[in-house]
Every structure is written in structure tokens, then in C-alpha cells.
Enzyme design. Structure first.
Site, short mmCIF file in Angstrom:
data_model
loop_
_atom_site.label_atom_id
_atom_site.label_comp_id
_atom_site.label_asym_id
_atom_site.label_seq_id
_atom_site.Cartn_x
_atom_site.Cartn_y
_atom_site.Cartn_z
N GLU A 125 0.82 -1.22 0.00
CA GLU A 125 0.00 0.00 0.00
C GLU A 125 0.86 1.27 0.00
O GLU A 125 0.40 2.34 0.39
CB GLU A 125 -0.95 -0.04 1.20
N HIS A 173 -1.43 2.25 9.17
CA HIS A 173 -2.59 1.41 8.85
C HIS A 173 -2.52 0.15 9.69
O HIS A 173 -1.45 -0.45 9.83
CB HIS A 173 -2.57 1.03 7.36
N HIS A 204 -5.24 -3.23 11.70
CA HIS A 204 -6.52 -3.94 11.76
C HIS A 204 -7.04 -3.92 13.20
O HIS A 204 -7.28 -4.98 13.78
CB HIS A 204 -6.36 -5.37 11.24
N HIS A 249 -12.07 -4.25 7.15
CA HIS A 249 -10.63 -4.39 6.89
C HIS A 249 -9.78 -3.72 7.99
O HIS A 249 -9.00 -4.39 8.65
CB HIS A 249 -10.26 -3.82 5.52
P1 13P Z 1 1.51 -5.35 3.46
O1 13P Z 1 2.07 -6.60 4.10
O2 13P Z 1 1.77 -5.32 1.99
O3 13P Z 1 1.99 -4.11 4.18
O4 13P Z 1 -0.07 -5.40 3.62
C1 13P Z 1 -0.64 -5.52 4.89
C2 13P Z 1 -2.04 -5.05 4.96
O5 13P Z 1 -2.51 -4.78 6.04
C3 13P Z 1 -2.83 -4.95 3.72
O6 13P Z 1 -3.99 -4.23 3.93
ZN ZN Z 2 -4.64 -4.11 6.00
#
Ligand code: 13P
Ligand code: ZN
Length: 270
Positions: A114, A137, A139, A208
């Protein structure tokens, strides 16, 4: 200066471990980027044109000539602190061309899948506030759970969280951007995210995860913690029958008046 001695690199390693411990970064979930200050960049002494070059169409002008610390695609946040050379690195974004250079680290690897969204989000946030140099970013569990239960409307979603605890309005008066589920890593989700980042520091991706931005890693992390906490309390209250309405519009306005905040336009009725 050795790139791994930059305090922010150490901070990223510590925070990524903390996020993993909280269960917010299972497997390779999550990614972090940080735009180095000019002083940090100069201290590295990198010679442009000497690193591994990787194509990247649509590099935003706002990050050209800059250096960006970033986590590797596929990196496990629990391992990051013990393997900075492979799981993180610093990229140089040249003044011209649809590419970037790996200046340090990222040995046998590449930046997050990303990375284009990170760079674009960084450029958008820097245009809004030149101090905003971090994109994070992950989860976060309660945020994700909330996307399965709460209204999928960003105004309603924001109001639900503002009403939960006083600190919510203080931390995110601009509200929360909400992108309904779509496949990650593509142009559609990137474009939708950027549109919302223009005037907000948080964007939630339905089913997500969450993107936050900030002046420092701790700033972005603090925002993330607060949003996750609001979601956690909201979900607990919902499970218990949600008998009380939470802070009403009058109360939210009072918080804004007390702390000199401007709530997102059109969200409050008074
Ligand atoms: P990457 O391992 O490419 O950083 O992706 C992790 C992720 O959370 C995708 O949304
Ligand atoms: Zn992710």
C-alpha cells in the site's frame, strides 16, 4: 548517521510490537510510513541514483525529493524490532520519474503493497498541515468489529463515537471517513481513501481496518488508540442494551466551545 539510529525508526519498531501485542496486526497486517525531516534526511548522506530503483506510477509531487521510512510488504510486526534491515527501510523519492529508490534497508524485500496509498495520503495531509508526516494502517480489532455492527454511514458512525466518551470530539473533531468494503491494494480503495483524507485524519475501511495520520508516530497511534477505545466501549454498551443515549449534541457543542474546536460542519444540530 546510521539510518537505524534515527529515533523514529526505533519508535516505529517499538510501536509496531505494541500494536501486534494488542492483536491489531496479525500476520503481516498493518503498515507504517514516516516522512523524514530535512535534518534527518541530510544526516544520512545518501547519494540519489545509487539505490535499487523500483517503478511506481503516479508518484505525488508533494513527496518528491523526500525520504520515507516504510515497513516492508509481508512484514510481521512482532518481528520488526529484531530485523529492521529486511522488514523496514528508507526510500528516496526522486524529483522526477515514476519510481522511487531504496536507499537503506528493505533487504530482499519491498515497501508495503500500500506504499502508493501511503505516499498519496502523506502528500494530501502535508498539503493540509505541513507537520503531518506519518501514515499508519492496521486492523484494530474493535474498529473492525464496529464495522460489522454500526451504521455504515460516516456521519452516523462519527456521531456514534463522539457520543461515547468526551475525548472522542477532542481527538477527532473532523470526524471519521468511512470507505465501505472493497478489495485492498487497488486504485479504487486508494482514491476513495485520499478523497476523505483531504480534511480528516482517520479513514476506516469497512471489514478491513483503519488509516490514521499524524505529526508523529505517537500522535497517529494515540488517535488510533482513541478510536479503537470508542469502538470498544460502543460495542460493550450495545451488547448491554445501550440504555443511555451518550453525550447529546448540546454536550458535544460544549466540548468544542471549551477546547476551541470546530466540529465537522453539518454534524451537530446546535
Ligand atoms: P503489506 O504486508 O503489503 O503491508 O499489507 C498488509 C495489509 O494490512 C494490507 O492491507
Ligand atoms: Zn490491512
Amino acid at each position: 548517521m546510521d539510518w537505524k539510529s534515527i529515533p523514529t525508526v526505533k519508535e516505529a519498531a517499538e510501536l509496531s510490537y505494541l500494536m501486534w501485542e494488542r492483536g491489531w496486526d496479525e500476520a503481516n497486517g498493518g503498515n507504517i510510513s514516516y516522512l523524514l525531516t530535512d535534518e534527518e534526511a541530510e544526516s544520512l548522506g545518501y547519494v540519489p541514483g545509487t539505490g535499487r530503483t523500483i517503478e511506481l506510477p503516479g508518484v505525488p509531487d508533494g513527496v518528491r525529493g523526500k525520504y520515507v521510512f516504510v515497513t516492508a510488504t509481508g512484514s510481521h510486526f512482532r518481528e520488526l524490532k529484531d530485523n529492521l534491515d529486511e522488514l523496514t527501510g528508507i526510500c528516496y523519492i526522486p524529483e522526477e520519474g515514476d519510481c522511487y529508490e531504496i536507499a537503506y534497508g528493505l533487504e530482499n524485500s519491498r515497501p508495503t503493497s500500500e506504499f502508493d496509498t501511503h505516499l498519496a495520503a502523506m502528500a494530501v495531509r502535508l498539503a493540509a498541515d505541513p507537520e503531518q508526516r506519518v501514515v499508519m494502517h492496521n486492523h484494530a480489532t474493535s474498529v473492525l468489529a464496529m464495522t460489522h455492527v454500526a451504521p455504515i454511514d460516516e456521519k452516523e458512525f462519527t456521531l456514534a463515537l463522539w457520543r461515547v466518551i468526551t475525548e472522542a470530539m477532542v481527538l477527532f473533531p473532523d470526524g471519521i471517513g468511512y470507505v465501505p468494503w472493497c478489495v485492498c491494494g487497488g486504485k479504487e480503495i486508494a482514491d476513495k481513501t485520499l478523497e476523505k483524507m483531504r480534511d480528516r485524519r482517520i479513514v476506516i475501511w469497512g471489514y478491513h481496518g483503519v488509516f490514521t495520520t499524524g505529526k508523529s508516530l505517537h500522535d497517529a497511534f494515540g488517535l488510533l488508540e482513541t478510536v479503537n477505545k470508542c469502538c470498544e466501549v460502543w460495542l460493550t454498551a450495545e451488547a448491554c442494551g445501550h440504555r443511555n443515549p451518550g453525550i447529546d449534541d448540546k454536550g458535544l457543542r460544549e466540548i468544542c466551545d471549551t477546547f476551541g474546536l470546530t466540529p465537522r460542519e453539518g454534524y451537530l444540530t446546535c
